[in-house]
Design a protein around this motif. Structure first.
Motif, PDB file in Angstrom:
ATOM      1  N   ASP A 145      11.592  23.693  48.789  1.00  0.00           N
ATOM      2  CA  ASP A 145      11.629  24.991  47.976  1.00  0.00           C
ATOM      3  C   ASP A 145      10.872  25.696  47.635  1.00  0.00           C
ATOM      4  O   ASP A 145      10.307  27.072  47.882  1.00  0.00           O
ATOM      5  CB  ASP A 145      12.075  24.742  46.520  1.00  0.00           C
ATOM      6  CG  ASP A 145      13.763  23.480  45.875  1.00  0.00           C
ATOM      7  OD1 ASP A 145      14.406  24.077  47.213  1.00  0.00           O
ATOM      8  OD2 ASP A 145      13.768  22.689  44.615  1.00  0.00           O
ATOM      9  N   LEU A 146       9.729  24.121  47.842  1.00  0.00           N
ATOM     10  CA  LEU A 146       8.185  25.427  48.078  1.00  0.00           C
ATOM     11  C   LEU A 146       7.359  26.317  49.341  1.00  0.00           C
ATOM     12  O   LEU A 146       7.705  27.517  48.981  1.00  0.00           O
ATOM     13  CB  LEU A 146       6.768  24.898  48.187  1.00  0.00           C
ATOM     14  CG  LEU A 146       6.205  24.367  46.371  1.00  0.00           C
ATOM     15  CD1 LEU A 146       5.588  23.056  46.415  1.00  0.00           C
ATOM     16  CD2 LEU A 146       6.185  25.269  45.607  1.00  0.00           C
ATOM     17  N   ALA A 147       8.897  25.527  50.197  1.00  0.00           N
ATOM     18  CA  ALA A 147       9.174  26.992  51.746  1.00  0.00           C
ATOM     19  C   ALA A 147       9.385  28.642  51.430  1.00  0.00           C
ATOM     20  O   ALA A 147       9.031  29.135  51.779  1.00  0.00           O
ATOM     21  CB  ALA A 147       9.122  25.728  52.954  1.00  0.00           C
ATOM     22  N   GLN A 148      10.301  27.646  50.960  1.00  0.00           N
ATOM     23  CA  GLN A 148      11.583  29.264  50.311  1.00  0.00           C
ATOM     24  C   GLN A 148      11.027  29.860  50.066  1.00  0.00           C
ATOM     25  O   GLN A 148      11.083  31.254  50.143  1.00  0.00           O
ATOM     26  CB  GLN A 148      12.753  28.751  49.943  1.00  0.00           C
ATOM     27  CG  GLN A 148      13.354  27.594  51.158  1.00  0.00           C
ATOM     28  CD  GLN A 148      13.758  28.274  52.255  1.00  0.00           C
ATOM     29  OE1 GLN A 148      14.058  29.468  52.394  1.00  0.00           O
ATOM     30  NE2 GLN A 148      13.185  27.818  53.361  1.00  0.00           N
ATOM     31  N   SER A 149       9.998  29.393  48.322  1.00  0.00           N
ATOM     32  CA  SER A 149       9.072  30.761  47.581  1.00  0.00           C
ATOM     33  C   SER A 149       8.366  30.662  48.116  1.00  0.00           C
ATOM     34  O   SER A 149       7.839  32.458  47.779  1.00  0.00           O
ATOM     35  CB  SER A 149       9.102  30.130  46.431  1.00  0.00           C
ATOM     36  OG  SER A 149       8.229  29.169  46.750  1.00  0.00           O
ATOM     37  N   SER A 150       7.169  30.592  49.605  1.00  0.00           N
ATOM     38  CA  SER A 150       6.692  31.655  50.165  1.00  0.00           C
ATOM     39  C   SER A 150       6.829  32.261  51.199  1.00  0.00           C
ATOM     40  O   SER A 150       6.086  33.331  51.714  1.00  0.00           O
ATOM     41  CB  SER A 150       5.957  30.140  50.667  1.00  0.00           C
ATOM     42  OG  SER A 150       5.251  29.071  49.477  1.00  0.00           O
ATOM     43  N   LYS A 151       7.865  31.708  51.829  1.00  0.00           N
ATOM     44  CA  LYS A 151       8.857  33.063  52.937  1.00  0.00           C
ATOM     45  C   LYS A 151       8.184  34.804  52.971  1.00  0.00           C
ATOM     46  O   LYS A 151       7.993  35.621  53.369  1.00  0.00           O
ATOM     47  CB  LYS A 151      10.373  33.076  53.023  1.00  0.00           C
ATOM     48  CG  LYS A 151      10.146  33.628  54.405  1.00  0.00           C
ATOM     49  CD  LYS A 151      11.533  33.230  55.441  1.00  0.00           C
ATOM     50  CE  LYS A 151      12.530  32.654  54.146  1.00  0.00           C
ATOM     51  NZ  LYS A 151      13.912  32.404  54.841  1.00  0.00           N
ATOM     52  N   GLU A 152       8.267  34.963  51.828  1.00  0.00           N
ATOM     53  CA  GLU A 152       8.233  36.336  51.931  1.00  0.00           C
ATOM     54  C   GLU A 152       6.491  36.652  50.957  1.00  0.00           C
ATOM     55  O   GLU A 152       5.962  38.203  52.109  1.00  0.00           O
ATOM     56  CB  GLU A 152       8.929  37.200  49.779  1.00  0.00           C
ATOM     57  CG  GLU A 152       8.372  38.301  49.607  1.00  0.00           C
ATOM     58  CD  GLU A 152       9.437  39.261  50.892  1.00  0.00           C
ATOM     59  OE1 GLU A 152       9.179  39.891  51.169  1.00  0.00           O
ATOM     60  OE2 GLU A 152      10.588  39.116  51.833  1.00  0.00           O
ATOM     61  N   ALA A 153       6.166  35.534  50.940  1.00  0.00           N
ATOM     62  CA  ALA A 153       4.229  36.801  50.466  1.00  0.00           C
ATOM     63  C   ALA A 153       4.092  35.917  51.880  1.00  0.00           C
ATOM     64  O   ALA A 153       2.920  37.056  52.239  1.00  0.00           O
ATOM     65  CB  ALA A 153       3.439  34.812  49.841  1.00  0.00           C
TER      66      ALA A 153
END
Length: 181
Positions: A145-153
């Motif tokens: 989940d953290l990886a997915q939420s970091s992708k846009e950054a």
């Protein structure tokens, strides 16, 4: 990008990707658990002369500027000191350290590229279950989940960003690599 052949072409083909390898180049390879970062790194390294390091090694070198100035027998430290091409293996959930490393290396004259090795939650879970040292499902899911939420950054902070969907089975990916070497 949908297959490993296209990814390898983008990384190694200067005209199409505008990535010129030589001094002052760094590739960050990141993704969630079970994304297949190590397979991608292994294939990139086999195609070019580049020093692989994990993000904690680079972070430790960069936070000790005195040591980084001294000549050393340590190949990895010398690679940074000499501005040789680097590939950095980093988990996507450690965004702060990745951004610190990126900024520090760019201050030293490096140009950076990020390959975000993406996978579906289901593929990540299946790959984790096949490991001899699998991580607890709750930890794997949190990291995914953290990886997915970091992708846009990452997409916004890296001028050169490749989002590579690596959700196929490990067997299919390895077969595709063998066919395209």
């Amino acid at each position: 990008m949908k297959n490993i052949k296209d990814l390898l072409k983008a990384v190694s083909n200067n005209e199409k990707s505008n990535i010129i390898f030589g001094e002052n180049k760094v590739i960050f390879v990141t993704g969630g658990p079970g994304s297949g970062k190590d397979v991608i790194i292994r294939e990139i390294i086999s195609k070019m002369e580049i020093t692989e390091m994990n993000h904690m090694q680079v972070f430790n070198y960069l936070t000790d500027s005195r040591k980084l100035k001294e000549k050393s027998a340590d190949l990895r430290r010398e690679s940074i000191r000499s501005h040789l091409p680097l590939i950095i293996n980093a988990p996507a959930d450690d965004k702060d350290k990745i951004f610190f490393i990126k900024e520090s290396l760019e201050e030293k004259g490096y140009t950076s590229l990020m390959i975000f090795v993406d996978t579906t939650n289901e593929a990540s879970k299946q790959r984790n279950e096949k490991l001899t040292k699998m991580i607890a499902e709750s930890v794997r899911k949190e990291k995914w989940d953290l990886a997915q939420s970091s992708k846009e950054a990452y997409r916004q902070n890296f001028k050169s960003f490749i989002d590579f969907d690596n959700s196929a089975s490990v067997e299919d990916i390895e077969e595709e690599i063998k066919e395209n070497i």
